[in-house]
Design a protein around this motif. Sequence first.
Motif, PDB file in Angstrom:
ATOM      1  N   GLU A 141      99.777  -1.545   6.126  1.00 24.65           N
ATOM      2  CA  GLU A 141     100.649  -0.361   6.182  1.00 24.65           C
ATOM      3  C   GLU A 141     100.955   0.162   4.787  1.00 24.65           C
ATOM      4  N   ALA A 142     101.229  -0.735   3.845  1.00 27.84           N
ATOM      5  CA  ALA A 142     101.524  -0.317   2.472  1.00 27.84           C
ATOM      6  C   ALA A 142     100.313   0.347   1.834  1.00 27.84           C
TER       7      ALA A 142
ATOM      8  N   GLU B 184     106.121   3.223  -4.824  1.00 35.01           N
ATOM      9  CA  GLU B 184     106.668   2.070  -5.537  1.00 35.01           C
ATOM     10  C   GLU B 184     107.062   0.950  -4.563  1.00 35.01           C
ATOM     11  N   ALA B 185     107.671   1.313  -3.450  1.00 41.16           N
ATOM     12  CA  ALA B 185     108.038   0.319  -2.439  1.00 41.16           C
ATOM     13  C   ALA B 185     106.779  -0.330  -1.846  1.00 41.16           C
ATOM     14  N   GLY B 186     105.748   0.465  -1.629  1.00 40.24           N
ATOM     15  CA  GLY B 186     104.488  -0.071  -1.114  1.00 40.24           C
ATOM     16  C   GLY B 186     103.835  -1.031  -2.082  1.00 40.24           C
ATOM     17  N   VAL B 187     103.902  -0.719  -3.358  1.00 37.14           N
ATOM     18  CA  VAL B 187     103.327  -1.607  -4.379  1.00 37.14           C
ATOM     19  C   VAL B 187     104.055  -2.953  -4.363  1.00 37.14           C
ATOM     20  N   GLU B 188     105.355  -2.930  -4.152  1.00 39.25           N
ATOM     21  CA  GLU B 188     106.106  -4.189  -4.078  1.00 39.25           C
ATOM     22  C   GLU B 188     105.670  -5.023  -2.872  1.00 39.25           C
ATOM     23  N   VAL B 189     105.332  -4.375  -1.777  1.00 40.81           N
ATOM     24  CA  VAL B 189     104.795  -5.096  -0.616  1.00 40.81           C
ATOM     25  C   VAL B 189     103.462  -5.740  -0.987  1.00 40.81           C
TER      26      VAL B 189
ATOM     27  N   SER C  55     100.047   3.779   3.316  1.00 38.02           N
ATOM     28  CA  SER C  55     101.150   4.615   2.855  1.00 38.02           C
ATOM     29  C   SER C  55     100.942   5.056   1.408  1.00 38.02           C
ATOM     30  N   ILE C  56     100.531   4.137   0.557  1.00 35.20           N
ATOM     31  CA  ILE C  56     100.282   4.465  -0.848  1.00 35.20           C
ATOM     32  C   ILE C  56      99.227   5.563  -0.937  1.00 35.20           C
ATOM     33  N   ARG C  57      98.154   5.374  -0.224  1.00 36.83           N
ATOM     34  CA  ARG C  57      97.054   6.348  -0.257  1.00 36.83           C
ATOM     35  C   ARG C  57      97.517   7.714   0.258  1.00 36.83           C
TER      36      ARG C  57
END
Length: 146
Positions: free
Chosen positions: A123-124, A93-98, A127-129
Amino acid sequence: MDGQGRSVGPDLLEVVADLKHDLGKYSSWMSANLDDAEWEGPVSDGLVDALRRDLLRTRTGLDGGPESAWAVWERLAADLPRPLPAPELETVEAGVEVLRRAEVPLRRGDRDALAALRGVVREAQQSIRSELLRLHRRLLRAQDRG
């Protein structure tokens, strides 16, 4: 159990599998294959095109139109309980916000803003993947033990 004492239902496993495929895979589909040089120096047409495809047109929506990475997250994670049932999902969720922070620069073609964001976007994406892959494997193991 999911390693945190919570039951792993088929619904969570199904949602995570869908997220892994629709978000984890396609939010970095084109840009993951770019040379490192594309991520450095002046922002190239290739990087802009790849990020537009990956972030703004991650999937085809139910209406046949493009669905952004954040729209995919919102659609697939909408029914998950809050707080989210796994720490990996918090990271996603934090990565999606990035990724969402890149929307306006991508739509405008603002290469200066993209240059400032591209490192955290990359990086996001990674990380998501990786977090969705890790969570999916963990839930499968928990299901097999259950």
